[in-house]
Design a protein around this motif. Structure first.
Motif, PDB file in Angstrom:
ATOM      1  N   GLY A  64       0.812  -1.211   0.000  1.00 35.28           N
ATOM      2  CA  GLY A  64       0.000   0.000   0.000  1.00 35.28           C
ATOM      3  C   GLY A  64       0.843   1.258   0.000  1.00 35.28           C
ATOM      4  N   GLN A  65       0.161   2.386   0.053  1.00 41.15           N
ATOM      5  CA  GLN A  65       0.828   3.685   0.054  1.00 41.15           C
ATOM      6  C   GLN A  65       1.307   4.000   1.459  1.00 41.15           C
ATOM      7  OE1 GLN A  65       0.925   5.509  -2.882  1.00 41.15           O
ATOM      8  NE2 GLN A  65       2.150   7.180  -2.053  1.00 41.15           N
ATOM      9  N   ILE A 117       4.821   3.599  -2.786  1.00 42.55           N
ATOM     10  CA  ILE A 117       4.309   2.266  -2.522  1.00 42.55           C
ATOM     11  C   ILE A 117       5.350   1.487  -1.727  1.00 42.55           C
ATOM     12  CG2 ILE A 117       3.523   0.113  -3.567  1.00 42.55           C
ATOM     13  CD1 ILE A 117       1.595   2.424  -3.913  1.00 42.55           C
ATOM     14  N   ASP A 123      -5.376  -3.775  -1.590  1.00 42.30           N
ATOM     15  CA  ASP A 123      -3.912  -3.766  -1.551  1.00 42.30           C
ATOM     16  C   ASP A 123      -3.298  -2.373  -1.598  1.00 42.30           C
ATOM     17  OD1 ASP A 123      -3.797  -6.567  -1.491  1.00 42.30           O
ATOM     18  OD2 ASP A 123      -4.052  -6.657  -3.664  1.00 42.30           O
ATOM     19  N   ASP A 124      -4.079  -1.369  -1.962  1.00 46.49           N
ATOM     20  CA  ASP A 124      -3.505  -0.031  -2.112  1.00 46.49           C
ATOM     21  C   ASP A 124      -3.622   0.805  -0.837  1.00 46.49           C
ATOM     22  OD1 ASP A 124      -6.246   0.184  -2.212  1.00 46.49           O
ATOM     23  OD2 ASP A 124      -6.288   1.632  -3.863  1.00 46.49           O
TER      24      ASP A 124
END
Length: 448
Positions: A13-14, A19, A57-58
């Motif tokens: 993720g961020q 990332i 996932d982000d």
């Protein structure tokens, strides 16, 4: 009714400006391997009839926790999977972390570990551990997710054998985790009342029984928010602490108070939460300069608890740290904790060797990347203390300089342990890792 299952793949993720790939080794990343494994877990559990939610996932870690908390109820379970990494490529194995001081959650962790070992016996087990044993001293996924949660580090991506197992036997790994999650979910949600009545517990503060009781929620002890105020802790601006409203009273998890200088224990016989104010002054625990609180014996007990053979080559090291730190005004507890981190409790490793007498991971000038060596343990400790003083103070040294990089430090630029992150090493969590060891030292020594 069986609750839902949340599965999160660690990293990807961020985080900050970009990332976060997690561990990078062997031409792959932790994020990639965990996402692929997570997808197989989710698919298998859904085929068994479970309702499974895959965390996007982000999202950052904080966002992942918020995403789960916005959807989860107390009968759900949440698992985050990770890969480990080490500078020593021979280190390998699986670890399951559970929230500290929770015997029920430990049993759930053991259930998950056993399920994986049955499917993939080639993976060595490193056992189940409380999150206080993690590098940063606690794990946000376990502390802040409202429903029962665990974190599994499936293996070391930096170890070729573990990496091959995670890739070539991915389906078996996923099936083992799915087996464990299915059993864990049934254990948590079986027979749960939709309108629960939480059992009460007594609260002991500094040796006296408090007039109001706490409650047990998800096998964790919670205490009334009014008591937190009485302890002089202001949580009004802290959104990371989980709050639960039960019968019009707001409660917080007792174990979270450890981050505010409160000793937290549990007496199973009397079902009592034990709270004690620390003997360490608030606001001083993370300062490099100051007086340490531990005795020589307490330092010996602590390091031998983590490595039974630690003092075989350096029997006087605790004494040396107390003496050398006292001369320069450095907190010997901070210095000793940093030594434990740098040397892995005097196990040393690939980069540092015992004969170098280098206990702080000190380098040499010139950009060679070499580690410094010192003629004796005392001089090695002295160099470490001097380097800490360079960061923590502008006061002159008492002894002649033996730290090879003392003159290159901007004096007094990092008076707090956390400010060593990115300076002493490139590790952004370096200060947190030192503080985690320091808190363990104080906990073992009944100081915190």
């Amino acid at each position: 009714m069986v609750g839902r299952i949340f599965v999160s793949a660690g990293h990807g993720g961020q985080e900050g400006a970009g990332i976060d790939p997690g561990i990078i080794a062997g031409g792959t990343t932790e994020a990639r391997e965990m996402i692929l494994t997570r997808d197989l877990i989710v698919s298998d559990l859904r085929s068994r009839g479970f309702e499974v939610l895959s965390v996007p996932d982000d999202l950052s870690l904080q966002q992942s926790v918020a995403w789960i908390n916005a959807r989860a109820v107390l009968t759900d379970v949440a698992l985050e999977i990770h890969a480990d990494g080490s500078s020593n490529p021979t280190v390998r194995g699986t670890t399951v972390y559970y929230i500290a001081d929770n015997d029920v959650r430990r049993s759930h962790a053991e259930l998950m570990l056993l399920a994986l070992m049955r499917r993939v016996p080639q993976l060595p087990s490193r056992g189940t551990k409380p999150d206080t044993a993690a590098g940063t001293g606690n794990l946000a996924f376990l502390r802040h997710v409202r429903s029962p949660s665990l974190q599994m580090n499936l293996g070391f991506l930096t170890n070729p054998q573990d990496r091959q197992i995670l890739q070539d036997q991915r389906r078996e790994v996923a099936l083992g985790l799915a087996d464990g999650l299915a059993s864990w979910s049934r254990a948590v949600s079986g027979g749960t009342d939709p309108d629960p009545v939480y059992p009460t517990v007594s609260i002991n503060i500094n040796g006296g029984i408090y007039g109001e009781q706490g409650v047990i929620i998800n096998d964790n002890a919670y205490i009334p928010i009014d008591l937190v105020d009485r302890l002089g802790i202001d949580l009004s601006q802290n959104n990371d602490i989980v709050r639960v409203t039960y019968r019009n009273v707001v409660y917080v998890k007792a174990v979270d108070l450890r981050n505010f200088g409160i000793s937290v224990g549990w007496d199973a016989n009397t079902r009592t939460v034990l709270l004690r104010n620390s003997t360490v002054c608030p606001g001083q625990i993370d300062r490099i300069m100051g007086l340490g609180a531990t005795s020589e014996v307490q330092l010996i007990v602590f390091i031998k608890r983590n490595n039974e053979d630690a003092l075989e080559n350096f029997p006087d090291l605790p004494k040396l740290y107390r003496e050398e730190a006292a001369v320069e005004g450095v907190d010997h507890d901070v210095a000793f904790s940093q030594m434990c981190l740098e040397t892995d409790y005097l196990r040393f490793g690939v980069d540092l060797r015992p004969e170098q007498n280098n206990f702080g991971g000190l380098g040499v000038p010139g950009g060679t990347g070499d580690d410094a060596s010192f003629p004796s343990a005392r001089i090695g400790v002295r160099a470490h203390i001097q380097h800490l003083k360079a960061y923590g103070s502008i006061a002159p040294l008492v002894y002649p300089v033996v730290d090879p990089r003392f003159e290159f430090v901007v004096r007094g630029i990092a008076p707090l342990v956390g400010q060593l992150s990115g300076r002493w090493t490139s590790d952004a969590e370096y200060g947190d890792k030192i503080m985690a060891i320091l808190r363990q030292l104080y906990s073992v020594s009944d100081i915190l």
